[in-house]
Design an enzyme around this catalytic site. Structure first.
Site, mmCIF file in Angstrom:
data_model
loop_
_atom_site.group_PDB
_atom_site.id
_atom_site.type_symbol
_atom_site.label_atom_id
_atom_site.label_comp_id
_atom_site.label_asym_id
_atom_site.label_seq_id
_atom_site.Cartn_x
_atom_site.Cartn_y
_atom_site.Cartn_z
ATOM 1 N N GLU A 1 1.663 -0.676 -5.101
ATOM 2 C CA GLU A 1 0.697 0.380 -5.410
ATOM 3 C C GLU A 1 1.515 1.658 -5.421
ATOM 4 O OE1 GLU A 1 -3.107 2.913 -3.847
ATOM 5 O OE2 GLU A 1 -1.404 2.490 -2.585
ATOM 6 N N ASP B 1 0.835 -1.200 0.000
ATOM 7 C CA ASP B 1 0.000 0.000 0.000
ATOM 8 C C ASP B 1 0.875 1.258 0.000
ATOM 9 O OD1 ASP B 1 -2.781 1.073 0.385
ATOM 10 O OD2 ASP B 1 -1.850 1.961 2.153
HETATM 11 C C1 NOJ Z 1 -4.479 2.971 -0.937
HETATM 12 C C2 NOJ Z 1 -5.591 2.052 -0.601
HETATM 13 O O1 NOJ Z 1 -5.925 1.309 -1.745
HETATM 14 C C3 NOJ Z 1 -6.724 2.907 -0.096
HETATM 15 O O2 NOJ Z 1 -7.904 2.166 0.057
HETATM 16 C C4 NOJ Z 1 -6.313 3.561 1.190
HETATM 17 O O3 NOJ Z 1 -7.310 4.460 1.599
HETATM 18 C C5 NOJ Z 1 -5.005 4.336 1.025
HETATM 19 N N1 NOJ Z 1 -4.027 3.604 0.272
HETATM 20 C C6 NOJ Z 1 -4.404 4.655 2.358
HETATM 21 O O4 NOJ Z 1 -3.925 3.487 2.961
#
Ligand code: NOJ
Length: 536
Positions: free
Chosen positions: A260, A202
């Protein structure tokens, strides 16, 4: 063991809260997921990525972790996690866990200790605590905005401020702290030892902040995201962290990392997947591309070109738990963004969504499928404000943050409490249309979206020219609005216009996104908003 399985894997994203509820509390859980693994097996995916199921106060749907080595009681126990992993492996499915290293929950033991021990304490150095600006320190330390709206800093009673790029309940770790770095290496090993096949990282681009945390000098920073390198995103220092992470995997062959990473260009995303770093990075530029042949060709080329030099597979994704489902994005005018509140033209959206899926699954590399897209689910755009739980909705005063619309629990059966999601209702209300879109209503029904996905995934598995690779051969004589490319023994044609287009048939039809398509005398009318796969 095939340690390169990820090069062409189709990875299915499960949002645990909304997949299947085994104990009737209205919230999905790990035993619920386990009970549905045979469904995922028969769908034909290779791996399952689970959004966070760790102990969490759920200020941001589990992306606020209070204990990285525990399962949240809402979702089950560590034994449930073990059982899920082992059942998945028996079925030949891999399990990828989400890991959240940029920030913890404010209820995490370390943050609570940092609060208690006060300014200057070693515990504070694990997060970003600073005095404020101005004579009385009442101004935040710099001008950074939170991604969820409002300032990225919150003041604590002793006068210091702490950084949170997301909600105040999600304080950012200070990755200059050796304890933070060591802790995460240990967490990785904990889950790898439990049998996890990989991690989706993440906010992989956020861990390192520019030296001195310089102000940006610009309001409206959210609109700069994705266009410029910001002092809190995509800093070169993150790569050193991933090199140390990658070394851990040398003890665990076949396990992977997926980033991500929101970067200004797909070329910068390639930095995350150099041979000694991560394995894959999500291709958000592809997700953001309109239903338009020229734009799609451009992003496909730039994605393949960016990944080729580093030897990583390109990835393709249309939906996830943060964006309006693609059946609804394509139902709305281009440029409507990824937080849409209008249903648009549903039939058109679904038709294009199905065509877009066949295009995605024909491209070289790995593809991501978000739970429910195989049912053609639209986004639920009319959820009442009072049931919405997306923290960004509340921080942006209802002007942004419509992510609950893609998180409505799945329909498994035509009728019954919460359409088979569980016996005790569903944490977000499901629309009346859910029964007809359920797994039960679509199973075995020719032409249903579910059967289209099943057929596509089966053909993808069986056709040597599909899956891994780093190039496509474009057919430059394709009519306007039509994408046409060849891979070994295989052709994909995509009509992105509304009108049928007559083409010379390149081979035998394998699959069409809009139902049977007759070929007569070597020619066919490629229907509007349709993708056709051909064997040549
Ligand atoms: C990306 C995640 O996919 C999302 O759902 C989240 O709110 C943010 N990162 C913060 O962790």
């Amino acid at each position: 063991m095939n340690t390169e399985w990820w090069r062409d894997a189709v990875i299915y994203q499960v949002y645990p809260r909304s997949f299947a509820d085994s104990d009737g509390d209205g919230t999905g859980d790990l035993p619920g997921i386990r009970s549905r693994l045979p469904y995922l097996r028969s769908l034909g995916v290779d791996a399952v990525w689970l959004s966070p199921f760790y102990a969490s106060p759920q200020a941001d749907g589990g992306y606020d972790v209070s204990d990285y080595r525990a399962v949240d009681p809402r979702y089950g126990t560590l034994d449930d996690a073990r059982a899920l992993i082992s059942s998945a492996h028996e079925l030949g499915l891999k399990i990828i866990a989400d890991i959240v290293p940029n920030h913890s929950s404010d209820q995490h033991e370390w943050f609570q200790q940092a609060l208690a021990e006060g300014p200057g304490s070693p515990m504070r150095s694990r997060y970003h605590f600073l005095p404020g600006r101005g004579p009385d320190g009442s101004e935040p330390p710099n001008d950074w905005d939170s991604i969820f709206g409002g300032p990225a800093w919150t003041r604590v009673p002793d006068g210091e401020w702490y950084l949170h790029l997301f909600a105040p309940e999600q304080p950012d770790f200070n990755w200059n702290s050796p304890e933070v770095a060591a802790e995460f290496l240990d967490i990785l090993r904990f889950w790898l030892d439990l049998g996890i096949d990989g991690f989706r990282i993440d906010v992989a681009h956020g861990l390192v902040k520019a030296e001195g945390l310089p102000s940006i000098g610009h309001s409206d920073q959210l609109h700069l995201l994705g266009n410029d390198v910001m002092p809190f995103f995509d800093q070169d220092g993150v790569h050193e962290i991933y090199r140390t992470w990658r070394k851990v995997l040398s003890d665990y062959p076949g396990r992977i990392f997926v980033a991500e990473a929101w970067t200004p260009t797909v070329a910068r995303s390639a930095n995350y997947v150099r041979p000694d770093e991560l394995h894959q990075a999500f291709n958000f530029e592809y997700l953001d591309t309109a239903w338009d042949a020229a734009a799609l060709r451009k992003v496909i080329d730039s994605s393949l070109d960016a990944m080729r030099p580093v030897g990583a597979p390109a990835t393709w994704v249309l939906s996830n738990h943060d964006v309006t489902r693609h059946a609804t994005r394509f139902a709305n005018p281009p440029g409507s963004g990824t937080q849409i509140r209008t249903p648009g033209d549903r039939a058109l959206g679904l038709r294009r969504a199905r065509a877009a899926t066949l295009l995605m699954l024909a491209l070289p590399g790995s593809a991501y499928v978000y739970q429910g897209e195989e049912l053609g689910l639209p986004d639920v755009t009319d959820l009442p404000d009072e049931v919405r739980q997306d923290p960004s909705f509340h921080r942006a005063n209802g002007q942004d943050g419509f992510r609950d619309g893609c998180r409505v629990p799945l329909p498994w059966t035509r009728t019954g409490t919460s359409y088979g999601f569980g016996d005790g209702g569903s944490w977000l209300p499901q629309p009346d249309s859910w029964g007809e879109l359920s797994v039960e209503a679509q199973t075995g029904v020719e032409g249903s979206t579910l059967e289209l996905y099943r057929s596509a995934l089966k053909i993808r598995r069986e056709t040597p020219g599909l899956g891994a690779g780093d190039a496509v051969t474009w057919h430059d004589e394709a009519p306007a609005g039509v994408l046409w490319f060849e891979r070994s023994g295989f052709v994909c044609t995509v009509n992105t216009t509304k009108e049928p287009v007559r083409i010379a048939a390149p081979g035998d039809v394998l699959l069409s996104s809009s139902g049977p398509m007759p070929v007569t005398d070597g020619a066919a009318d490629l229907p509007g908003d349709t993708t056709v796969w051909w064997q040549i």
